[in-house]
Design a protein around this motif. Structure first.
Motif, PDB file in Angstrom:
ATOM      1  N   TRP A 153     -19.306   6.820 -10.505  1.00 35.67           N
ATOM      2  CA  TRP A 153     -19.993   7.548  -9.441  1.00 35.67           C
ATOM      3  C   TRP A 153     -19.368   7.262  -8.084  1.00 35.67           C
ATOM      4  O   TRP A 153     -19.227   8.151  -7.243  1.00 35.67           O
ATOM      5  CB  TRP A 153     -21.488   7.212  -9.413  1.00 35.67           C
ATOM      6  CG  TRP A 153     -22.263   7.996 -10.412  1.00 35.67           C
ATOM      7  CD1 TRP A 153     -22.799   7.544 -11.569  1.00 35.67           C
ATOM      8  CD2 TRP A 153     -22.564   9.390 -10.349  1.00 35.67           C
ATOM      9  NE1 TRP A 153     -23.412   8.556 -12.238  1.00 35.67           N
ATOM     10  CE2 TRP A 153     -23.290   9.719 -11.511  1.00 35.67           C
ATOM     11  CE3 TRP A 153     -22.290  10.397  -9.440  1.00 35.67           C
ATOM     12  CZ2 TRP A 153     -23.745  11.003 -11.770  1.00 35.67           C
ATOM     13  CZ3 TRP A 153     -22.749  11.673  -9.702  1.00 35.67           C
ATOM     14  CH2 TRP A 153     -23.465  11.961 -10.857  1.00 35.67           C
ATOM     15  N   LEU A 154     -18.970   6.028  -7.877  1.00 36.53           N
ATOM     16  CA  LEU A 154     -18.330   5.663  -6.617  1.00 36.53           C
ATOM     17  C   LEU A 154     -17.009   6.413  -6.441  1.00 36.53           C
ATOM     18  O   LEU A 154     -16.717   6.928  -5.361  1.00 36.53           O
ATOM     19  CB  LEU A 154     -18.093   4.153  -6.570  1.00 36.53           C
ATOM     20  CG  LEU A 154     -17.500   3.602  -5.284  1.00 36.53           C
ATOM     21  CD1 LEU A 154     -18.427   3.864  -4.109  1.00 36.53           C
ATOM     22  CD2 LEU A 154     -17.238   2.122  -5.426  1.00 36.53           C
ATOM     23  N   VAL A 155     -16.234   6.514  -7.497  1.00 41.63           N
ATOM     24  CA  VAL A 155     -14.977   7.253  -7.438  1.00 41.63           C
ATOM     25  C   VAL A 155     -15.226   8.729  -7.153  1.00 41.63           C
ATOM     26  O   VAL A 155     -14.544   9.358  -6.343  1.00 41.63           O
ATOM     27  CB  VAL A 155     -14.167   7.066  -8.742  1.00 41.63           C
ATOM     28  CG1 VAL A 155     -13.000   8.032  -8.820  1.00 41.63           C
ATOM     29  CG2 VAL A 155     -13.685   5.634  -8.868  1.00 41.63           C
ATOM     30  N   VAL A 156     -16.228   9.311  -7.793  1.00 44.40           N
ATOM     31  CA  VAL A 156     -16.549  10.721  -7.583  1.00 44.40           C
ATOM     32  C   VAL A 156     -16.978  10.964  -6.134  1.00 44.40           C
ATOM     33  O   VAL A 156     -16.520  11.908  -5.493  1.00 44.40           O
ATOM     34  CB  VAL A 156     -17.645  11.193  -8.567  1.00 44.40           C
ATOM     35  CG1 VAL A 156     -18.171  12.567  -8.197  1.00 44.40           C
ATOM     36  CG2 VAL A 156     -17.116  11.182  -9.995  1.00 44.40           C
ATOM     37  N   VAL A 157     -17.815  10.106  -5.614  1.00 43.42           N
ATOM     38  CA  VAL A 157     -18.281  10.254  -4.228  1.00 43.42           C
ATOM     39  C   VAL A 157     -17.107  10.120  -3.258  1.00 43.42           C
ATOM     40  O   VAL A 157     -16.971  10.903  -2.309  1.00 43.42           O
ATOM     41  CB  VAL A 157     -19.388   9.226  -3.911  1.00 43.42           C
ATOM     42  CG1 VAL A 157     -19.674   9.166  -2.417  1.00 43.42           C
ATOM     43  CG2 VAL A 157     -20.649   9.559  -4.683  1.00 43.42           C
TER      44      VAL A 157
ATOM     45  N   PRO B 251     -11.720  14.522   1.599  1.00 41.39           N
ATOM     46  CA  PRO B 251     -11.209  15.666   2.371  1.00 41.39           C
ATOM     47  C   PRO B 251     -11.847  15.819   3.751  1.00 41.39           C
ATOM     48  O   PRO B 251     -11.248  16.393   4.656  1.00 41.39           O
ATOM     49  CB  PRO B 251     -11.541  16.877   1.493  1.00 41.39           C
ATOM     50  CG  PRO B 251     -11.691  16.338   0.124  1.00 41.39           C
ATOM     51  CD  PRO B 251     -12.212  14.949   0.294  1.00 41.39           C
ATOM     52  N   LEU B 252     -13.032  15.302   3.938  1.00 43.15           N
ATOM     53  CA  LEU B 252     -13.687  15.387   5.242  1.00 43.15           C
ATOM     54  C   LEU B 252     -12.956  14.576   6.300  1.00 43.15           C
ATOM     55  O   LEU B 252     -12.973  14.915   7.479  1.00 43.15           O
ATOM     56  CB  LEU B 252     -15.140  14.917   5.139  1.00 43.15           C
ATOM     57  CG  LEU B 252     -16.054  15.744   4.239  1.00 43.15           C
ATOM     58  CD1 LEU B 252     -17.421  15.090   4.152  1.00 43.15           C
ATOM     59  CD2 LEU B 252     -16.166  17.163   4.744  1.00 43.15           C
ATOM     60  N   PHE B 253     -12.316  13.498   5.883  1.00 42.59           N
ATOM     61  CA  PHE B 253     -11.638  12.618   6.824  1.00 42.59           C
ATOM     62  C   PHE B 253     -10.137  12.881   6.902  1.00 42.59           C
ATOM     63  O   PHE B 253      -9.468  12.344   7.754  1.00 42.59           O
ATOM     64  CB  PHE B 253     -11.886  11.157   6.451  1.00 42.59           C
ATOM     65  CG  PHE B 253     -13.322  10.765   6.583  1.00 42.59           C
ATOM     66  CD1 PHE B 253     -13.879  10.563   7.832  1.00 42.59           C
ATOM     67  CD2 PHE B 253     -14.131  10.637   5.468  1.00 42.59           C
ATOM     68  CE1 PHE B 253     -15.200  10.221   7.964  1.00 42.59           C
ATOM     69  CE2 PHE B 253     -15.452  10.283   5.594  1.00 42.59           C
ATOM     70  CZ  PHE B 253     -15.996  10.079   6.842  1.00 42.59           C
ATOM     71  N   ARG B 254      -9.635  13.715   6.032  1.00 45.66           N
ATOM     72  CA  ARG B 254      -8.213  14.020   6.043  1.00 45.66           C
ATOM     73  C   ARG B 254      -7.893  14.871   7.265  1.00 45.66           C
ATOM     74  O   ARG B 254      -8.598  15.796   7.614  1.00 45.66           O
ATOM     75  CB  ARG B 254      -7.847  14.785   4.768  1.00 45.66           C
ATOM     76  CG  ARG B 254      -6.362  14.887   4.553  1.00 45.66           C
ATOM     77  CD  ARG B 254      -6.060  15.563   3.262  1.00 45.66           C
ATOM     78  NE  ARG B 254      -6.394  14.662   2.156  1.00 45.66           N
ATOM     79  CZ  ARG B 254      -6.430  15.014   0.895  1.00 45.66           C
ATOM     80  NH1 ARG B 254      -6.195  16.243   0.554  1.00 45.66           N
ATOM     81  NH2 ARG B 254      -6.731  14.148  -0.035  1.00 45.66           N
ATOM     82  N   GLY B 255      -6.823  14.570   7.935  1.00 38.02           N
ATOM     83  CA  GLY B 255      -6.409  15.345   9.098  1.00 38.02           C
ATOM     84  C   GLY B 255      -6.989  14.859  10.409  1.00 38.02           C
ATOM     85  O   GLY B 255      -6.623  15.339  11.464  1.00 38.02           O
ATOM     86  N   ARG B 256      -7.887  13.911  10.368  1.00 37.50           N
ATOM     87  CA  ARG B 256      -8.432  13.369  11.619  1.00 37.50           C
ATOM     88  C   ARG B 256      -7.448  12.388  12.210  1.00 37.50           C
ATOM     89  O   ARG B 256      -6.829  11.607  11.510  1.00 37.50           O
ATOM     90  CB  ARG B 256      -9.753  12.659  11.380  1.00 37.50           C
ATOM     91  CG  ARG B 256     -10.862  13.607  11.071  1.00 37.50           C
ATOM     92  CD  ARG B 256     -12.165  12.897  11.188  1.00 37.50           C
ATOM     93  NE  ARG B 256     -13.225  13.825  10.885  1.00 37.50           N
ATOM     94  CZ  ARG B 256     -14.393  13.790  11.446  1.00 37.50           C
ATOM     95  NH1 ARG B 256     -14.661  12.858  12.323  1.00 37.50           N
ATOM     96  NH2 ARG B 256     -15.309  14.661  11.146  1.00 37.50           N
ATOM     97  N   GLN B 257      -7.307  12.445  13.516  1.00 41.25           N
ATOM     98  CA  GLN B 257      -6.402  11.535  14.196  1.00 41.25           C
ATOM     99  C   GLN B 257      -7.215  10.565  15.031  1.00 41.25           C
ATOM    100  O   GLN B 257      -8.232  10.927  15.617  1.00 41.25           O
ATOM    101  CB  GLN B 257      -5.441  12.308  15.093  1.00 41.25           C
ATOM    102  CG  GLN B 257      -4.542  13.233  14.318  1.00 41.25           C
ATOM    103  CD  GLN B 257      -3.654  14.037  15.248  1.00 41.25           C
ATOM    104  OE1 GLN B 257      -3.792  13.962  16.450  1.00 41.25           O
ATOM    105  NE2 GLN B 257      -2.762  14.799  14.677  1.00 41.25           N
ATOM    106  N   ILE B 258      -6.725   9.367  15.095  1.00 41.98           N
ATOM    107  CA  ILE B 258      -7.397   8.349  15.892  1.00 41.98           C
ATOM    108  C   ILE B 258      -6.918   8.492  17.333  1.00 41.98           C
ATOM    109  O   ILE B 258      -5.718   8.491  17.605  1.00 41.98           O
ATOM    110  CB  ILE B 258      -7.086   6.940  15.352  1.00 41.98           C
ATOM    111  CG1 ILE B 258      -7.618   6.807  13.930  1.00 41.98           C
ATOM    112  CG2 ILE B 258      -7.663   5.880  16.266  1.00 41.98           C
ATOM    113  CD1 ILE B 258      -7.209   5.526  13.248  1.00 41.98           C
ATOM    114  N   SER B 259      -7.857   8.648  18.224  1.00 45.78           N
ATOM    115  CA  SER B 259      -7.516   8.808  19.633  1.00 45.78           C
ATOM    116  C   SER B 259      -7.150   7.457  20.215  1.00 45.78           C
ATOM    117  O   SER B 259      -7.885   6.488  20.095  1.00 45.78           O
ATOM    118  CB  SER B 259      -8.704   9.406  20.381  1.00 45.78           C
ATOM    119  OG  SER B 259      -8.406   9.489  21.737  1.00 45.78           O
TER     120      SER B 259
END
Length: 76
Positions: free
Chosen positions: A9-13, A19-27
């Motif tokens: 379940w942890l892997v599935v979550v 994908p929600l965090f992919r592409g975010r850049q740290i300012s």
């Protein structure tokens, strides 16, 4: 057996959230934000980076289109 289910379940979550965090850049500093400017001809707001600008005596003036800029310069 229970531990395997929890890990599954942890892997599935994590796969669903990744994908929600992919592409975010740290300012790493202040973020330059583009501001809205008001067109003096048609009174609409436009993002400054996309606006048409003309230099007049009072400084740069921003317009929503080349047509509004032409009308403004013709009327001044």
């Amino acid at each position: 057996m229970r531990v395997a289910q929890i890990l599954l379940w942890l892997v599935v979550v994590l796969m669903l959230v990744r994908p929600l965090f992919r592409g975010r850049q740290i300012s790493r500093g202040p973020v330059a934000r583009d501001e809205l400017v008001k067109d003096p001809v048609c009174q609409t707001y436009v993002v400054r980076s996309r606006a048409v600008s003309r230099s007049v005596v009072s400084g740069p003036t921003y317009f929503c289109s080349a047509e509004c800029a032409r009308r403004y310069v013709a009327g001044v």
